[in-house]
Design a protein around this motif. Structure first.
Motif, PDB file in Angstrom:
ATOM      1  N   PRO A 150       0.816  -1.228   0.000  1.00 16.19           N
ATOM      2  CA  PRO A 150       0.000   0.000   0.000  1.00 16.19           C
ATOM      3  C   PRO A 150       0.843   1.268   0.000  1.00 16.19           C
ATOM      4  O   PRO A 150       1.990   1.278   0.470  1.00 16.19           O
ATOM      5  CB  PRO A 150      -0.805  -0.121   1.301  1.00 16.19           C
ATOM      6  CG  PRO A 150      -0.798  -1.565   1.639  1.00 16.19           C
ATOM      7  CD  PRO A 150       0.510  -2.103   1.144  1.00 16.19           C
ATOM      8  N   ALA A 151       0.270   2.323  -0.525  1.00 13.71           N
ATOM      9  CA  ALA A 151       0.936   3.625  -0.519  1.00 13.71           C
ATOM     10  C   ALA A 151       1.297   4.013   0.911  1.00 13.71           C
ATOM     11  O   ALA A 151       0.517   3.784   1.844  1.00 13.71           O
ATOM     12  CB  ALA A 151       0.022   4.683  -1.134  1.00 13.71           C
ATOM     13  N   GLY A 152       2.469   4.573   1.076  1.00 14.08           N
ATOM     14  CA  GLY A 152       2.920   4.980   2.403  1.00 14.08           C
ATOM     15  C   GLY A 152       3.817   3.968   3.083  1.00 14.08           C
ATOM     16  O   GLY A 152       4.475   4.289   4.071  1.00 14.08           O
ATOM     17  N   VAL A 153       3.839   2.722   2.572  1.00 18.81           N
ATOM     18  CA  VAL A 153       4.743   1.710   3.115  1.00 18.81           C
ATOM     19  C   VAL A 153       6.115   1.895   2.462  1.00 18.81           C
ATOM     20  O   VAL A 153       6.230   1.955   1.237  1.00 18.81           O
ATOM     21  CB  VAL A 153       4.216   0.280   2.849  1.00 18.81           C
ATOM     22  CG1 VAL A 153       5.235  -0.758   3.312  1.00 18.81           C
ATOM     23  CG2 VAL A 153       2.882   0.065   3.533  1.00 18.81           C
ATOM     24  N   ARG A 154       7.145   1.997   3.270  1.00 20.99           N
ATOM     25  CA  ARG A 154       8.518   2.108   2.746  1.00 20.99           C
ATOM     26  C   ARG A 154       8.974   0.724   2.311  1.00 20.99           C
ATOM     27  O   ARG A 154       9.105  -0.185   3.131  1.00 20.99           O
ATOM     28  CB  ARG A 154       9.444   2.668   3.833  1.00 20.99           C
ATOM     29  CG  ARG A 154      10.908   2.820   3.382  1.00 20.99           C
ATOM     30  CD  ARG A 154      11.745   3.481   4.479  1.00 20.99           C
ATOM     31  NE  ARG A 154      11.840   2.658   5.675  1.00 20.99           N
ATOM     32  CZ  ARG A 154      12.850   1.827   5.946  1.00 20.99           C
ATOM     33  NH1 ARG A 154      13.856   1.696   5.105  1.00 20.99           N
ATOM     34  NH2 ARG A 154      12.858   1.135   7.086  1.00 20.99           N
ATOM     35  N   VAL A 155       9.219   0.545   1.020  1.00 21.91           N
ATOM     36  CA  VAL A 155       9.602  -0.756   0.479  1.00 21.91           C
ATOM     37  C   VAL A 155      11.101  -0.783   0.212  1.00 21.91           C
ATOM     38  O   VAL A 155      11.640   0.097  -0.469  1.00 21.91           O
ATOM     39  CB  VAL A 155       8.834  -1.065  -0.825  1.00 21.91           C
ATOM     40  CG1 VAL A 155       9.294  -2.394  -1.414  1.00 21.91           C
ATOM     41  CG2 VAL A 155       7.326  -1.081  -0.574  1.00 21.91           C
ATOM     42  N   VAL A 156      11.776  -1.792   0.758  1.00 24.06           N
ATOM     43  CA  VAL A 156      13.214  -1.978   0.561  1.00 24.06           C
ATOM     44  C   VAL A 156      13.424  -3.359  -0.059  1.00 24.06           C
ATOM     45  O   VAL A 156      12.870  -4.349   0.426  1.00 24.06           O
ATOM     46  CB  VAL A 156      13.993  -1.897   1.889  1.00 24.06           C
ATOM     47  CG1 VAL A 156      15.495  -1.894   1.635  1.00 24.06           C
ATOM     48  CG2 VAL A 156      13.579  -0.678   2.697  1.00 24.06           C
ATOM     49  N   THR A 157      14.219  -3.420  -1.134  1.00 22.69           N
ATOM     50  CA  THR A 157      14.471  -4.710  -1.789  1.00 22.69           C
ATOM     51  C   THR A 157      15.975  -4.983  -1.806  1.00 22.69           C
ATOM     52  O   THR A 157      16.676  -4.616  -2.751  1.00 22.69           O
ATOM     53  CB  THR A 157      13.904  -4.720  -3.225  1.00 22.69           C
ATOM     54  OG1 THR A 157      14.388  -3.560  -3.941  1.00 22.69           O
ATOM     55  CG2 THR A 157      12.386  -4.695  -3.207  1.00 22.69           C
ATOM     56  N   PRO A 158      16.498  -5.620  -0.759  1.00 19.49           N
ATOM     57  CA  PRO A 158      17.931  -5.911  -0.684  1.00 19.49           C
ATOM     58  C   PRO A 158      18.345  -6.945  -1.729  1.00 19.49           C
ATOM     59  O   PRO A 158      17.756  -8.022  -1.818  1.00 19.49           O
ATOM     60  CB  PRO A 158      18.102  -6.485   0.731  1.00 19.49           C
ATOM     61  CG  PRO A 158      16.844  -6.165   1.457  1.00 19.49           C
ATOM     62  CD  PRO A 158      15.778  -6.100   0.425  1.00 19.49           C
ATOM     63  N   ARG A 159      19.340  -6.598  -2.513  1.00 21.26           N
ATOM     64  CA  ARG A 159      19.877  -7.524  -3.514  1.00 21.26           C
ATOM     65  C   ARG A 159      21.104  -8.206  -2.928  1.00 21.26           C
ATOM     66  O   ARG A 159      22.199  -7.663  -2.930  1.00 21.26           O
ATOM     67  CB  ARG A 159      20.218  -6.760  -4.799  1.00 21.26           C
ATOM     68  CG  ARG A 159      18.980  -6.190  -5.495  1.00 21.26           C
ATOM     69  CD  ARG A 159      19.345  -5.250  -6.635  1.00 21.26           C
ATOM     70  NE  ARG A 159      18.135  -4.701  -7.255  1.00 21.26           N
ATOM     71  CZ  ARG A 159      18.123  -3.642  -8.067  1.00 21.26           C
ATOM     72  NH1 ARG A 159      19.263  -3.020  -8.349  1.00 21.26           N
ATOM     73  NH2 ARG A 159      16.981  -3.221  -8.593  1.00 21.26           N
ATOM     74  N   THR A 160      20.875  -9.399  -2.386  1.00 20.54           N
ATOM     75  CA  THR A 160      21.916 -10.124  -1.657  1.00 20.54           C
ATOM     76  C   THR A 160      22.684 -11.049  -2.586  1.00 20.54           C
ATOM     77  O   THR A 160      22.112 -11.650  -3.494  1.00 20.54           O
ATOM     78  CB  THR A 160      21.278 -10.941  -0.521  1.00 20.54           C
ATOM     79  OG1 THR A 160      20.700 -10.042   0.429  1.00 20.54           O
ATOM     80  CG2 THR A 160      22.304 -11.802   0.192  1.00 20.54           C
ATOM     81  N   GLY A 161      23.972 -11.168  -2.348  1.00 18.83           N
ATOM     82  CA  GLY A 161      24.805 -12.063  -3.126  1.00 18.83           C
ATOM     83  C   GLY A 161      25.149 -13.327  -2.359  1.00 18.83           C
ATOM     84  O   GLY A 161      24.283 -13.960  -1.754  1.00 18.83           O
ATOM     85  N   VAL A 162      26.427 -13.680  -2.346  1.00 21.64           N
ATOM     86  CA  VAL A 162      26.916 -14.905  -1.702  1.00 21.64           C
ATOM     87  C   VAL A 162      27.175 -14.620  -0.221  1.00 21.64           C
ATOM     88  O   VAL A 162      28.034 -13.801   0.118  1.00 21.64           O
ATOM     89  CB  VAL A 162      28.209 -15.392  -2.386  1.00 21.64           C
ATOM     90  CG1 VAL A 162      28.787 -16.601  -1.657  1.00 21.64           C
ATOM     91  CG2 VAL A 162      27.927 -15.733  -3.849  1.00 21.64           C
TER      92      VAL A 162
END
Length: 299
Positions: A150-162
């Motif tokens: 929903p709007a207002g939610v802070r979305v973080v998408t960590p791009r993890t490696g090894v």
């Protein structure tokens, strides 16, 4: 904070849950069996079922669910399972948030270095576009699914490696072989792996939960290293030789061509630009530090 975690029983989820609890946070683990206590709540992401009241009053939701990427050959069935297990869990969480009058303020939803594809050249910062291949296409969909929050939610998408750990983790069967002195580099070893110690992976996630950062974040160490360097440092820390190189054709034969190319032989020289700019501090910023930590059993 009250933090709800999916995939809490996995490799990263177990370590993160323990870390957050030790910091004094209230952690609720989503499980697919009858809950064992107040620290657990039932959900069925395959059916899209999650009682939204589980998220009511939560400050953050962490999504770490997904079928293992490298533990089986990539048959059509397995690829579909890898994709569905990520997209269904993510959209089940965002749909439950949407049914709340006041959804959690933060949604940290795992992504992966696979976003950048398998054969990228140069330094890859968060503003680099997606690459090609199954994992890149999956990560694009996966991150897009997270942004249906929903709007207002802070979305973080960590791009993890090894993720390096004494327990093996992403190193799979390589670490036990190195301990026996019969391991070695994979392929020509000149492919860059975006590595990070499990300690720093967990610390980075906790840092992101308490920060104002949003969007994609490269979660890796600031020091770049190719497979030759990673294997050499681990072997040196273990006081073992590492001369039994596994050639690329053998990896393609054993693992299957697509899995080998996109996971083991992939070249991804990621830079954690946003974490560095934010002032995050790594416990193991250099590969030698991480290798000694792995060799010591995490002590």
């Amino acid at each position: 904070m009250r933090i709800v975690i999916s995939g809490a029983s996995g490799f990263i989820g177990t370590a993160l849950s323990g870390h957050l609890l030790a910091q004094g946070h209230d952690v609720v683990r989503l499980v697919r069996r009858p809950p064992a206590g107040t620290g657990e709540a039932f959900w069925d992401p395959a059916a899209g079922h999650l009682d939204e009241t589980v998220l009511d009053g939560a400050d953050a939701v962490v999504n770490l669910s997904g079928a293992g990427i490298g533990d089986r050959r990539w048959t059509k069935t397995r690829v579909r399972e890898i994709i569905d297990s990520r997209l269904r869990t993510t959209t089940t969480l965002t749909a439950a948030m949407a049914r709340l009058a006041a959804p959690p303020g933060t949604f940290l939803s795992q992504s992966a270095s696979g976003y950048y594809g398998s054969s990228r050249q140069g330094l890859l910062r968060e503003d680099a576009g997606p690459g090609k291949g199954m994992l890149a296409a999956l990560c694009v969909e996966w991150e897009a699914a997270a942004h249906t929050a929903p709007a207002g939610v802070r979305v973080v998408t960590p791009r993890t490696g090894v993720v390096l750990s004494p327990a093996g983790g992403a190193l799979g069967p390589l670490l036990p072989l190195l301990k026996l002195g019969v391991g070695g580099p994979l392929g020509n070893g000149r492919q860059y792996w975006p590595w990070i110690s499990l300690v720093d992976e967990v610390s980075a996630f906790a840092y992101l939960l308490g920060s104002s950062i949003e969007g994609p974040v490269n979660v890796c160490a600031p020091e770049s290293a190719d497979v030759n360097a990673i294997v050499a440092q681990l072997a040196a820390a273990l006081h073992r030789p590492a001369f039994l190189r596994v050639p690329a054709p053998a990896l393609r034969l054993v693992l299957g061509g697509h899995l080998a190319e996109e996971l083991v032989l992939a070249n991804q020289r990621m830079e954690p630009a946003r974490l560095m700019d934010a002032g995050f501090t790594w416990e193991h910023p250099a590969l030698a530090d991480a290798a000694r930590w792995v060799a010591s059993g995490g002590k």
